[in-house]
Scaffold this active site. Structure first.
Site, short mmCIF file in Angstrom:
data_model
loop_
_atom_site.label_atom_id
_atom_site.label_comp_id
_atom_site.label_asym_id
_atom_site.label_seq_id
_atom_site.Cartn_x
_atom_site.Cartn_y
_atom_site.Cartn_z
N GLY A 186 1.94 -5.12 -4.71
CA GLY A 186 2.04 -3.66 -4.83
C GLY A 186 3.02 -3.13 -3.80
O GLY A 186 3.00 -3.56 -2.65
N ARG A 239 4.04 -8.83 -9.51
CA ARG A 239 2.90 -9.73 -9.29
C ARG A 239 3.11 -10.87 -10.28
O ARG A 239 2.94 -10.68 -11.48
CB ARG A 239 1.58 -9.02 -9.55
CG ARG A 239 1.34 -7.79 -8.65
CD ARG A 239 -0.07 -7.28 -8.85
NE ARG A 239 -0.25 -5.90 -8.43
CZ ARG A 239 -0.60 -5.53 -7.20
NH1 ARG A 239 -0.78 -6.42 -6.26
NH2 ARG A 239 -0.78 -4.25 -6.91
N ASP A 263 -2.17 -9.72 0.79
CA ASP A 263 -2.86 -11.02 0.87
C ASP A 263 -2.46 -11.98 -0.27
O ASP A 263 -2.33 -13.18 -0.05
CB ASP A 263 -4.38 -10.83 0.93
CG ASP A 263 -4.90 -9.90 -0.15
OD1 ASP A 263 -4.09 -9.36 -0.93
OD2 ASP A 263 -6.12 -9.71 -0.23
N THR A 282 1.31 -3.25 2.61
CA THR A 282 0.36 -2.76 1.59
C THR A 282 -0.30 -1.49 2.12
O THR A 282 -0.55 -1.37 3.31
CB THR A 282 -0.74 -3.80 1.27
OG1 THR A 282 -1.82 -3.14 0.58
CG2 THR A 282 -1.32 -4.47 2.50
N ASP A 325 -3.24 -0.72 1.54
CA ASP A 325 -4.68 -0.97 1.69
C ASP A 325 -5.12 -1.32 3.11
O ASP A 325 -6.29 -1.24 3.44
CB ASP A 325 -5.12 -2.11 0.76
CG ASP A 325 -5.11 -1.70 -0.71
OD1 ASP A 325 -4.69 -0.58 -1.00
OD2 ASP A 325 -5.52 -2.52 -1.54
N ASP A 357 -5.37 -4.22 4.35
CA ASP A 357 -6.40 -5.26 4.22
C ASP A 357 -5.88 -6.66 4.52
O ASP A 357 -6.38 -7.64 3.98
CB ASP A 357 -7.02 -5.22 2.82
CG ASP A 357 -5.99 -5.47 1.73
OD1 ASP A 357 -4.78 -5.45 2.02
OD2 ASP A 357 -6.39 -5.68 0.57
N ARG A 391 -9.05 -1.64 -3.34
CA ARG A 391 -9.89 -2.43 -4.24
C ARG A 391 -11.05 -3.09 -3.53
O ARG A 391 -12.15 -3.15 -4.01
CB ARG A 391 -9.04 -3.51 -4.92
CG ARG A 391 -8.54 -3.12 -6.24
CD ARG A 391 -7.74 -4.22 -6.84
NE ARG A 391 -6.58 -4.54 -5.99
CZ ARG A 391 -5.53 -5.23 -6.39
NH1 ARG A 391 -5.49 -5.68 -7.59
NH2 ARG A 391 -4.52 -5.47 -5.57
O1 F6P Z 1 -2.88 -3.68 -3.39
C1 F6P Z 1 -2.40 -2.39 -3.31
C2 F6P Z 1 -2.93 -1.54 -4.43
O2 F6P Z 1 -2.25 -0.31 -4.33
C3 F6P Z 1 -4.44 -1.34 -4.46
O3 F6P Z 1 -4.89 -0.33 -3.61
C4 F6P Z 1 -4.68 -1.02 -5.91
O4 F6P Z 1 -5.97 -1.36 -6.28
C5 F6P Z 1 -3.69 -1.87 -6.61
O5 F6P Z 1 -2.63 -2.07 -5.70
C6 F6P Z 1 -3.17 -1.28 -7.90
O6 F6P Z 1 -2.32 -2.21 -8.47
P1 F6P Z 1 -1.45 -1.95 -9.79
O7 F6P Z 1 -0.36 -1.05 -9.39
O8 F6P Z 1 -0.97 -3.29 -10.18
O9 F6P Z 1 -2.35 -1.30 -10.75
#
Ligand code: F6P
Length: 308
Positions: free
Chosen positions: A13, A74, A105, A132, A134, A136, A178
């Site tokens: 992300g 991804r 991660d 990120t 997050d 995390d 998440r």
């Molecule tokens: O990992 C970062 C993040 O922004 C999370 O907070 C969120 O759950 C996820 O990516 C959303 O991913 P996508 O854009 O693939 O829906």
């Protein structure tokens, strides 16, 4: 052995500050006498050979922009040995010595598999830097993009407060995260929420209900990964509990706002730009020193390097 060529990529992300990170890596690398390549579209681009030589000017006028000029992805294919073999061949064809990746991660797990001393497909050096919203990533107090996301969500909630106050209306605001409540916690404190619901702690709906009853207008911040199931689910549960059994006219005055991907965009804050730049230069220095299977972090305001 002195290294000559490095490659930089963004993965997973996106997060605000990734462009500052790319700029920092490219310019630090060039100033230190290295050739720097940019990999477009993360691991998938590495598999598809989307590598471009970067110049000092190729990262001009990007520091203030959210997103990532290198784009990101991804990649499922990179999770396979075949995919990683293709990626390794592309890096070797250009003679890349070290790969510096900004991501979360999942991206770190990719680096670990790719350069594993026994089972990895690539023999070069890999260094991860945390990007990120997050926050995390294990081993670092802060990740690139976290501060901007806090500010974006806080500014949105400030606006919700205006209308909430005018209408005596409660707001349930869902922020990203998440598996991690860091963003929700920080946003909740910064915007004066009475309740913050996060995945790390059990949610007590009765407490939230009490808070709604006690206040004219209330702000509840909920992380998307809270075990209750997000803002809409919480609203449903609260509505059911709020209204006395059999009372048809009961219409509790609360609204749901899911901030979603808005939190991933926008111009990075000064804090994220500085973090991105200092981490980028540190990563380049560590690559020059021969570091591999390593991650860059910040601990109590000090840059640190630790094992992936
Ligand atoms: O990992 C970062 C993040 O922004 C999370 O907070 C969120 O759950 C996820 O990516 C959303 O991913 P996508 O854009 O693939 O829906």
């Amino acid at each position: 052995m002195a290294i000559k060529k490095i490659a930089v990529m963004t993965s997973g992300g996106d997060s605000p500050g990734m462009n500052a990170f790319i700029r920092g890596t490219v310019r630090a690398g060039i100033k230190k006498g290295l050739e720097v390549y940019g990999i477009y579209e993360g691991y998938q681009g590495l598999i598809e050979n989307l590598l471009v030589k970067m110049s000092y000017d190729s990262v001009c006028n990007i520091i203030q922009h959210g997103g990532t000029i290198l784009k990101t992805s991804r990649s499922k294919e990179f999770m396979t040995v075949e995919g990683r073999k293709k990626a390794a061949a592309n890096l070797d064809a250009l003679g890349i010595d070290a790969l510096i990746c900004c991501g979360g991660d999942g991206s770190y797990a990719g680096l670990k598999a790719f350069a594993n001393k026994e089972t990895g497909e690539w023999k070069g050096q890999v260094i991860g830097t945390p990007g990120t919203i997050d926050n995390d990533v294990k081993g670092t107090d802060y990740t690139i993009g976290f501060d901007t996301a806090i500010n974006t969500a806080m500014e949105a909630i400030d606006k919700l407060r205006d209308t909430g106050d005018s209408h005596n209306m409660h707001f349930i605001v869902e922020v990203m995260g998440r598996h991690c409540g860091d963003l929700a916690n920080a946003v909740g404190i910064a915007s004066g929420a009475n309740n913050v619901l996060i995945p790390e702690t059990p949610t007590n709906v009765d407490e939230v209900l009490k808070s709604l009853r006690d206040h004219g207008h209330d702000i509840i911040v909920i992380a998307e990964g809270d075990e209750i199931g997000g803002a809409y689910k919480l609203a449903e549960i609260l509505k059911e509990k709020y209204c006395p059994v059999g009372e048809k006219e009961c219409n509790p005055n609360f609204r749901v706002c899911v901030l979603g991907h808005i939190q991933r965009g926008g111009s990075p804050t000064a804090r994220d730009r500085i973090l991105a730049h200092t981490m980028a230069e540190f990563a380049v220095d560590k690559a020059l020193e021969g570091a591999t299977l390593s991650a860059v972090g910040i601990k109590q305001d000090n840059l640190v390097l630790y094992s992936l």
